[in-house]
Structure formats: C-alpha cells, structure tokens
Design a protein around this motif. Sequence first.
Motif, short mmCIF file in Angstrom:
data_model
loop_
_atom_site.label_atom_id
_atom_site.label_comp_id
_atom_site.label_asym_id
_atom_site.label_seq_id
_atom_site.Cartn_x
_atom_site.Cartn_y
_atom_site.Cartn_z
N VAL A 155 0.86 -1.18 0.00
CA VAL A 155 0.00 0.00 0.00
C VAL A 155 0.90 1.23 0.00
CG1 VAL A 155 -1.70 1.35 1.28
CG2 VAL A 155 -1.89 -1.14 1.21
N ALA A 156 0.60 2.14 -0.90
CA ALA A 156 1.33 3.41 -0.94
C ALA A 156 0.34 4.55 -0.80
CB ALA A 156 2.10 3.54 -2.26
N ILE A 157 0.71 5.54 0.00
CA ILE A 157 -0.11 6.73 0.18
C ILE A 157 0.69 7.93 -0.30
CG2 ILE A 157 -1.20 8.24 1.88
CD1 ILE A 157 -1.93 5.83 3.50
N ASP A 158 0.17 8.58 -1.33
CA ASP A 158 0.86 9.71 -1.96
C ASP A 158 2.30 9.34 -2.31
OD1 ASP A 158 -1.42 11.28 -1.77
OD2 ASP A 158 -0.86 12.09 0.19
N GLY A 159 2.46 8.10 -2.82
CA GLY A 159 3.77 7.64 -3.27
C GLY A 159 4.66 7.06 -2.21
N ARG A 160 4.21 7.06 -0.95
CA ARG A 160 5.03 6.53 0.15
C ARG A 160 4.45 5.21 0.64
NH1 ARG A 160 4.58 6.68 5.61
NH2 ARG A 160 2.72 8.02 5.44
N ASN A 161 5.26 4.17 0.62
CA ASN A 161 4.80 2.85 1.07
C ASN A 161 4.57 2.85 2.58
OD1 ASN A 161 4.85 1.63 -1.46
ND2 ASN A 161 6.98 1.00 -1.26
N ILE A 162 3.50 2.17 3.02
CA ILE A 162 3.24 2.00 4.45
C ILE A 162 3.17 0.51 4.75
CG2 ILE A 162 2.04 4.20 4.65
CD1 ILE A 162 -0.60 2.64 4.77
N GLU A 163 3.57 0.14 5.95
CA GLU A 163 3.59 -1.26 6.36
C GLU A 163 2.29 -1.61 7.07
OE1 GLU A 163 5.82 -3.46 5.69
OE2 GLU A 163 7.54 -2.27 5.02
N LEU A 164 1.57 -2.61 6.54
CA LEU A 164 0.33 -3.08 7.15
C LEU A 164 0.41 -4.57 7.42
CD1 LEU A 164 -2.38 -1.31 4.92
CD2 LEU A 164 -1.39 -0.49 7.07
N SER A 165 -0.21 -4.99 8.52
CA SER A 165 -0.34 -6.42 8.78
C SER A 165 -1.35 -7.00 7.79
CB SER A 165 -0.81 -6.67 10.22
OG SER A 165 -2.16 -6.26 10.36
N VAL A 166 -1.44 -8.32 7.73
CA VAL A 166 -2.38 -8.96 6.81
C VAL A 166 -3.80 -8.48 7.08
CG1 VAL A 166 -3.38 -11.15 6.08
CG2 VAL A 166 -0.93 -10.99 6.48
N LYS A 167 -4.21 -8.46 8.36
CA LYS A 167 -5.56 -8.05 8.69
C LYS A 167 -5.80 -6.57 8.40
CE LYS A 167 -8.51 -11.18 9.87
NZ LYS A 167 -8.03 -12.13 8.87
N GLU A 168 -4.81 -5.73 8.66
CA GLU A 168 -4.96 -4.31 8.34
C GLU A 168 -5.10 -4.10 6.84
OE1 GLU A 168 -2.25 -2.78 12.13
OE2 GLU A 168 -1.41 -2.89 10.12
N PHE A 169 -4.32 -4.84 6.07
CA PHE A 169 -4.40 -4.77 4.61
C PHE A 169 -5.78 -5.21 4.14
CE2 PHE A 169 -3.92 -6.34 0.31
CZ PHE A 169 -3.00 -5.48 -0.28
N GLU A 170 -6.25 -6.31 4.69
CA GLU A 170 -7.55 -6.84 4.29
C GLU A 170 -8.68 -5.89 4.70
OE1 GLU A 170 -8.23 -10.69 5.84
OE2 GLU A 170 -9.67 -11.22 4.28
N LEU A 171 -8.54 -5.26 5.86
CA LEU A 171 -9.55 -4.32 6.32
C LEU A 171 -9.60 -3.09 5.41
CD1 LEU A 171 -11.64 -3.56 8.49
CD2 LEU A 171 -9.76 -2.62 9.86
N LEU A 172 -8.43 -2.55 5.05
CA LEU A 172 -8.40 -1.40 4.15
C LEU A 172 -8.96 -1.77 2.79
CD1 LEU A 172 -7.61 1.50 3.49
CD2 LEU A 172 -5.28 0.69 2.99
N ASP A 173 -8.64 -2.96 2.31
CA ASP A 173 -9.18 -3.44 1.04
C ASP A 173 -10.70 -3.48 1.08
OD1 ASP A 173 -9.44 -4.60 -1.49
OD2 ASP A 173 -9.13 -6.62 -0.73
N TYR A 174 -11.25 -3.96 2.18
CA TYR A 174 -12.71 -4.05 2.32
C TYR A 174 -13.33 -2.66 2.34
CZ TYR A 174 -17.28 -5.55 4.02
OH TYR A 174 -18.62 -5.77 4.13
N PHE A 175 -12.70 -1.73 3.06
CA PHE A 175 -13.21 -0.36 3.09
C PHE A 175 -13.18 0.26 1.70
CE2 PHE A 175 -12.06 0.20 7.82
CZ PHE A 175 -13.38 0.08 8.21
N MET A 176 -12.05 0.12 1.00
CA MET A 176 -11.91 0.73 -0.32
C MET A 176 -12.88 0.12 -1.34
SD MET A 176 -7.74 1.23 -0.53
CE MET A 176 -7.78 1.84 -2.22
N SER A 177 -13.21 -1.15 -1.15
CA SER A 177 -14.14 -1.83 -2.06
C SER A 177 -15.59 -1.45 -1.77
CB SER A 177 -13.98 -3.35 -1.95
OG SER A 177 -12.67 -3.75 -2.30
N ASN A 178 -15.82 -0.79 -0.63
CA ASN A 178 -17.19 -0.41 -0.25
C ASN A 178 -17.27 1.08 0.08
OD1 ASN A 178 -18.88 -3.11 0.15
ND2 ASN A 178 -16.80 -3.50 0.89
N GLN A 179 -16.65 1.89 -0.78
CA GLN A 179 -16.63 3.33 -0.55
C GLN A 179 -18.05 3.90 -0.47
OE1 GLN A 179 -13.83 5.86 -2.75
NE2 GLN A 179 -12.97 3.99 -3.63
#
Length: 236
Positions: A155-179
């Motif tokens: 995951v990159a925010i404004d070009g900067r990579n951020i470190e997420l755990s598997v669950k954090e990644f999956e949670l953000l994915d779910y949020f972004m898929s349900n904007q």
Amino acid sequence: MDRLKILVVDDESRMRKLVRDFLVKSNFEVLEAGDGEEALDIFYQQKDIALLVLDIMMPRINGFEVCREIRQTSKVPQIREFSNVPIIMLTAKGDERDELNGFDIGADEYISKPFSPKILVARVNALLRRANKLGKEAVISEAGGIVMDKTAHTVAIDGRNIELSVKEFELLDYFMSNQGIALTRERILDSVWSYDYFGDARTIDTHVKKLRSKMGAKGDYIKTIWGMGYKFEVED
C-alpha cells in the motif's frame, strides 16, 4: 514451487506434532520451537518463514512477546527488522482480553484450544492467500491518493509505502471496495474475519485505530458512524 515454511511454536510436543502432521499433509514445510526464545532464534535465522502458528502460554518468552517483537521495529534495526509475516495465535484461555491484546500487537488470527486441525489448515491457507504467498492475479485499487497492489501486497499513500499487517491490509481493502457504504461492525467481522469468528466486535475498533494511525492524514477517510460502525469516504 518450493514448499512454504511454517513455524509452529508450542511448549507441548504433542500439540506441535498434531499441527505439524496436518500441515505436512497439506504440502507445507514445518519448523518447530518449544518456547518463545527458540522461536525468535529460528525466525531470525531462517528469513523465509511464510507464517507462524504461535501459542501464547509458554516458558521463557510468551507468545505475546514473540508477536510484539516480530511486529515492532527492533532496538537493533540493522539486525532485526519489522515483519508483516502472518501470525495465528493459539490459546487455551477464553478471556476476550487476551484475544484483544493479541490483535492489538499485530496477530492476524486467533484460535482457542481445543480446535479442529482441519480448520487451522484452512485458516493457514486463507491467510497465505491474502498475503499473496500462494499467488493470485495482479489487482490494483486506487482511492484518494491510496494505491493498493493486491499482488505485491503493498500500500502506498501519496507515493510513500506504508507497512500493514495482513488483517490491516484486508480491512483497508474491504473499506476501499465499499466506498460510501455504511458498514456495521458485524458486517465487517463477517467479511474480514469470516463467519466462524466468534470474537468481540471491539476487535474492529482496535484494528481501525491502528490502520488510521498508519495512514496519517488519509486515516480521516475512515469515518466513524457512532453506534453502528464505519464508512470509507474519500474527501474532495
């Protein structure tokens, strides 16, 4: 394809053997440790461990401390670096405070003893798929300066990579898929933690708090709906 390495950590040899036998049948290479200190030694020596199955109650160094050290940047960063390796924690306790503590320090799944080895293997496979260890087609999602590469699991925010755990990644994915959709905590648990998870819905709040912190200003995209849950909404 080489077999993925899984580190099974438990001070009970019979439990390690039970888990190992089922994982080996599923074509995984299994390493074993009888306590937390041995687990950390193996983890830092091997470098290519794909997942940990980690008991909590152990001598010398307990499972919480092992998880915390793996997730946090070490005091000696040139030797030990932050890791997002998937972690499944095992416990004989039924105290939800232990479970919330495990999630708070970065665990991805939490299974109480006794458990079905087949269910454990299923969760191992699910976590590895989500971490892209088993491979999947390239998929990239973008929203408000957030770029999620599901293939590389970055995951990159404004070009900067951020470190997420598997669950954090999956949670953000779910949020972004349900904007723009109001999501109840129960719906999030059902979708991100799966239908057979029986933990407290406060687990969501713990993960959202950590996710917002890592997202910086973009964390404001995750709106709290009081008494209900959350909504991901990109601001103009």
